[in-house]
Design a protein around this motif. Structure first.
Motif, PDB file in Angstrom:
ATOM      1  N   GLU A 506      70.761  98.795  32.650  1.00 54.19           N
ATOM      2  CA  GLU A 506      71.214  97.898  31.588  1.00 54.19           C
ATOM      3  C   GLU A 506      71.966  98.641  30.486  1.00 54.19           C
ATOM      4  O   GLU A 506      72.353  98.027  29.484  1.00 54.19           O
ATOM      5  CB  GLU A 506      70.003  97.166  30.996  1.00 54.19           C
ATOM      6  CG  GLU A 506      69.290  96.271  32.009  1.00 54.19           C
ATOM      7  CD  GLU A 506      67.950  95.742  31.486  1.00 54.19           C
ATOM      8  OE1 GLU A 506      67.548  96.162  30.374  1.00 54.19           O
ATOM      9  OE2 GLU A 506      67.328  94.916  32.165  1.00 54.19           O
ATOM     10  N   LYS A 507      72.126  99.980  30.667  1.00 56.54           N
ATOM     11  CA  LYS A 507      72.860 100.827  29.717  1.00 56.54           C
ATOM     12  C   LYS A 507      72.261 100.759  28.311  1.00 56.54           C
ATOM     13  O   LYS A 507      72.976 100.821  27.309  1.00 56.54           O
ATOM     14  CB  LYS A 507      74.343 100.428  29.673  1.00 56.54           C
ATOM     15  CG  LYS A 507      75.033 100.385  31.018  1.00 56.54           C
ATOM     16  CD  LYS A 507      74.982 101.732  31.721  1.00 56.54           C
ATOM     17  CE  LYS A 507      75.657 101.678  33.090  1.00 56.54           C
ATOM     18  NZ  LYS A 507      75.500 102.939  33.858  1.00 56.54           N
ATOM     19  N   GLN A 508      70.946 100.695  28.235  1.00 53.95           N
ATOM     20  CA  GLN A 508      70.262 100.643  26.936  1.00 53.95           C
ATOM     21  C   GLN A 508      69.760 102.046  26.566  1.00 53.95           C
ATOM     22  O   GLN A 508      68.568 102.305  26.496  1.00 53.95           O
ATOM     23  CB  GLN A 508      69.093  99.670  26.988  1.00 53.95           C
ATOM     24  CG  GLN A 508      69.506  98.218  27.261  1.00 53.95           C
ATOM     25  CD  GLN A 508      68.338  97.267  27.088  1.00 53.95           C
ATOM     26  OE1 GLN A 508      67.681  97.234  26.050  1.00 53.95           O
ATOM     27  NE2 GLN A 508      68.082  96.479  28.122  1.00 53.95           N
ATOM     28  N   LEU A 509      70.698 102.941  26.322  1.00 59.37           N
ATOM     29  CA  LEU A 509      70.363 104.331  26.046  1.00 59.37           C
ATOM     30  C   LEU A 509      69.502 104.481  24.797  1.00 59.37           C
ATOM     31  O   LEU A 509      68.568 105.270  24.757  1.00 59.37           O
ATOM     32  CB  LEU A 509      71.642 105.149  25.890  1.00 59.37           C
ATOM     33  CG  LEU A 509      71.476 106.666  25.773  1.00 59.37           C
ATOM     34  CD1 LEU A 509      70.894 107.227  27.064  1.00 59.37           C
ATOM     35  CD2 LEU A 509      72.808 107.326  25.463  1.00 59.37           C
ATOM     36  N   ASP A 510      69.816 103.670  23.780  1.00 61.70           N
ATOM     37  CA  ASP A 510      69.082 103.794  22.526  1.00 61.70           C
ATOM     38  C   ASP A 510      67.621 103.380  22.672  1.00 61.70           C
ATOM     39  O   ASP A 510      66.752 103.854  21.937  1.00 61.70           O
ATOM     40  CB  ASP A 510      69.748 102.952  21.432  1.00 61.70           C
ATOM     41  CG  ASP A 510      69.895 101.491  21.830  1.00 61.70           C
ATOM     42  OD1 ASP A 510      69.959 101.219  23.046  1.00 61.70           O
ATOM     43  OD2 ASP A 510      69.946 100.624  20.938  1.00 61.70           O
ATOM     44  N   VAL A 511      67.336 102.516  23.642  1.00 59.70           N
ATOM     45  CA  VAL A 511      65.958 102.084  23.875  1.00 59.70           C
ATOM     46  C   VAL A 511      65.183 103.147  24.648  1.00 59.70           C
ATOM     47  O   VAL A 511      63.981 103.309  24.471  1.00 59.70           O
ATOM     48  CB  VAL A 511      65.938 100.737  24.648  1.00 59.70           C
ATOM     49  CG1 VAL A 511      64.505 100.292  24.925  1.00 59.70           C
ATOM     50  CG2 VAL A 511      66.681  99.671  23.852  1.00 59.70           C
ATOM     51  N   ILE A 512      65.868 103.882  25.513  1.00 62.36           N
ATOM     52  CA  ILE A 512      65.225 104.899  26.345  1.00 62.36           C
ATOM     53  C   ILE A 512      64.740 106.088  25.519  1.00 62.36           C
ATOM     54  O   ILE A 512      63.643 106.588  25.707  1.00 62.36           O
ATOM     55  CB  ILE A 512      66.199 105.400  27.440  1.00 62.36           C
ATOM     56  CG1 ILE A 512      66.464 104.290  28.458  1.00 62.36           C
ATOM     57  CG2 ILE A 512      65.638 106.630  28.147  1.00 62.36           C
ATOM     58  CD1 ILE A 512      67.483 104.655  29.511  1.00 62.36           C
ATOM     59  N   VAL A 513      65.560 106.561  24.581  1.00 63.91           N
ATOM     60  CA  VAL A 513      65.281 107.814  23.883  1.00 63.91           C
ATOM     61  C   VAL A 513      64.115 107.663  22.903  1.00 63.91           C
ATOM     62  O   VAL A 513      63.953 106.634  22.248  1.00 63.91           O
ATOM     63  CB  VAL A 513      66.536 108.303  23.129  1.00 63.91           C
ATOM     64  CG1 VAL A 513      66.270 109.634  22.442  1.00 63.91           C
ATOM     65  CG2 VAL A 513      67.694 108.456  24.103  1.00 63.91           C
ATOM     66  N   ASP A 514      63.308 108.714  22.821  1.00 60.18           N
ATOM     67  CA  ASP A 514      62.159 108.779  21.916  1.00 60.18           C
ATOM     68  C   ASP A 514      62.586 108.441  20.488  1.00 60.18           C
ATOM     69  O   ASP A 514      63.440 109.106  19.901  1.00 60.18           O
ATOM     70  CB  ASP A 514      61.570 110.195  21.974  1.00 60.18           C
ATOM     71  CG  ASP A 514      60.264 110.315  21.211  1.00 60.18           C
ATOM     72  OD1 ASP A 514      59.856 109.343  20.539  1.00 60.18           O
ATOM     73  OD2 ASP A 514      59.650 111.397  21.286  1.00 60.18           O
TER      74      ASP A 514
END
Length: 603
Positions: A506-514
């Motif tokens: 879903e290209k949700q990089l900001d959600v993945i990162v700590d």
């Protein structure tokens, strides 16, 4: 891949639920022993399987070993332990346990070793112990047991060690018991008969009497002379060695079960009292952590050197003694900047300890999830440094050691940080030496749920590829700061791997990162680390070697591998969707048939 792994997890958890009675029995033991809040804190009723508890070993989800020696318990023994039909080792020596030995202990049909010495047990020895036909070791010394020795004990044909000394036993000792290879009846009111009267004499301080042929006084004198000559020769040999400057020490296997020797080079053999003083009598306040084979204590030597002491509490249980020898052997030959260095070890009749340098910055897991208020967050630069250092350490184990070494429990909790925050791979207690000519080795599954590769979980076959899988999950820990399994994500994905895959699609990089990084990270490096992690957790044959992982971390070859992986993932998702449509008309009741069909297909 994620679906298959999830199914394997469900199957495994189902088998654990089936053996939930074991957890109830062990929790009853904890309660009856009056364990303090700090003792056996991970033995909780709301945990499905006891196989992850400290001081407990399992095989195929069945409890086979419980070792609770020298822990200061003052309660009683729970009769509920009698339902553990697969239990082979029960060690509770060196406590202050009161009350009697439950009759139900006679139901432990697989028991091979029962050690209850140095407690305050009272009452008679249960005759039901005669039902333990597999029993090899029975030690009840230094208690307050009374009455006679049950005749049923004579039926234990496999018994090779019987110690009943320092009790209040009376009556005659059955003559057949003197055929046991090692026995001790001293310090009681027993009648050993004319031929063995010396064995029962009160005040005899012999710790154990061995059944060896008596060759007479003449041979005894000759033996003494020979012994003196041998001693003189040994002293001469030591003198020669010292004057030739040869400092390599060789220690014999203390188990006495074989004649194998282990060469430890420059490792120091510590005295028990030295480590006792260093750890303040193994104070609970000095506990750094604990794993499957025991606790790790912080300590300070007389010269103010900080150390970490790993105290193996179940070395006599299946895998325990072997684990000690294996760890000492492997770490003594595996020397690398990113591998934990072994300083020395200690062996006594009842203890096995390993001594390491103290890692003042503790583990990566601590910095990701256990920081105290005011402590700094592990920054992104250090996380990249950890990824590289861990990869280098594992590459050395896999590709530069002969035979190669498989760690089998790679995770953030087993990666330590030195004073410069350099990654140091530790805890080789679960590692396995593998012959370079073999592609895998079949063993009991060891490791931590969430980090165990699917093929290892289902077949028990481990290889360096299983370490690569665990490394991939550790990379996801570095990116997200989250645990490999988190049941708080029940409405989403319990497995961190599935959770990240979904967000990556879903290209949700900001959600993945700590979130603790507060957006202070390199987006391209985060993207690279996630891609490498997903490559490391694909099917075994497609996983990269650790040397390839290192090259990708350094910017070489990732693009091509990632494009290939995406094509495979698209094909896999399409196949899963096709199967879903095909079986949707069966309804919810057919979900298990669907799972069975998917598992029977090509992986």
């Amino acid at each position: 891949m994620g679906l298959i792994y999830a199914v394997l997890m469900l199957v495994s958890l189902h088998s654990v639920v089936a053996s939930d009675y074991q957890g109830d029995a062990l929790f009853a033991l904890k309660t009856s022993l009056n364990a303090s809040p700090s003792q056996l804190s991970d033995w909780t009723q709301n945990q499905v399987s006891p196989c992850t508890w400290s001081n407990v070993n399992c095989d195929s989800n069945y409890v086979i070993s419980v070792t609770l020696s020298s822990m200061g318990f003052s309660g009683t023994l729970s009769p509920k332990i009698g339902i553990l039909k697969r239990l082979s080792t029960l060690s509770l020596q060196g406590n202050g346990i009161t009350g009697g030995i439950p009759e139900e202990f006679g139901n432990l049909s697989s028991l091979t070793s029962l050690k209850l010495e140095n407690n305050h047990l009272t009452g008679q020895i249960p005759s039901t112990l005669g039902n333990l036909k597999k029993l090899q070791v029975l030690i009840l010394s230094q208690n307050n047991l009374n009455g006679s020795i049950p005749e049923s004990i004579m039926g234990l044909s496999k018994l090779n060690r019987l110690q009943l000394d320092s009790n209040d036993l009376s009556g005659e000792v059955p003559e057949k018991l003197f055929q046991v290879p090692t026995y001790n009846f001293t310090g009681n009111h027993l009648n050993c008969g004319v031929n063995f009267s010396h064995v029962c004499e009160s005040g005899n301080d012999t710790t154990e009497v061995s059944n060896r042929p008596k060759l007479g006084i003449t041979f005894g004198i000759v033996g003494s002379v020979i012994g003196l000559l041998l001693l003189g020769g040994l002293l001469f040999l030591v003198w020669k060695i010292r004057h030739k400057g040869w400092r390599r020490e060789v220690f014999f296997n203390v188990s006495g079960e074989d004649d194998r020797q282990i060469a430890f080079g420059q490792l120091k053999k510590f005295a028990w009292r030295e480590l006792l003083l260093a750890t303040d009598n193994f104070s609970e306040e000095n506990v750094l952590g604990q794993g499957g084979f025991g606790k790790v204590y912080k300590g300070v030597l007389a010269d103010n050197t900080m150390i970490a002491v790993k105290r193996l509490t179940d070395y006599e249980s299946p895998g325990g003694e072997a684990a000690f020898l294996r760890e000492v052997e492997m770490i003594s030959v595996a020397v690398h900047r990113n591998l934990l260095r072994l300083i020395g070890f200690c062996t006594t009749l009842s203890e096995r300890l390993l001594v390491y340098p103290f890692m003042q910055n503790l583990s990566v897991a601590y910095h990701l999830r256990e920081l105290k208020l005011g402590e700094p967050v592990l920054d992104w630069r250090t996380r990249m440094k950890v990824a590289l250092g861990t990869a280098r350490g594992l590459e050395y184990l896999h590709e530069h050691c002969n035979p190669k070494i498989i760690h089998r429990d790679v995770k953030a909790a087993n990666v330590l940080l030195d004073e410069d925050f350099e990654a140091v791979v530790g805890d080789f207690g679960l590692a396995k030496l593998v012959d370079v000519r073999k592609t895998h080795v079949t063993t009991q599954v060891r490791g931590t749920m969430g980090y165990i590769a699917p093929e290892y979980l289902s077949t028990g076959k481990s290889s360096e590829r299983t370490d690569v899988f665990g490394y991939g999950i550790m990379l996801l820990e570095l990116v997200t700061g989250q645990r490999a399994i988190d049941f708080s994500r029940l409405e989403d994905d319990v497995l961190l791997l599935d959770h990240v895959k979904k967000l990556e699609r879903e290209k949700q990089l900001d959600v993945i990162v700590d979130g603790n990084l507060n957006r202070n990270y390199d987006s391209q490096e985060v993207k690279m680390m996630i891609q490498i992690a997903l490559l490391c957790t694909q099917s075994p044959d497609d996983r990269p070697l650790m040397s390839e992982v290192l090259r990708m971390l350094e910017g070489e070859g990732l693009t091509e591998r990632w494009e290939e992986w995406q094509q495979v993932e698209v094909t896999r998702r399409q196949e899963n969707e096709r199967l879903q449509r095909r079986f949707d008309h069966f309804g919810e009741d057919s979900i298990y048939n669907q799972i069975a069909i998917e598992l029977s297909g090509g992986r």
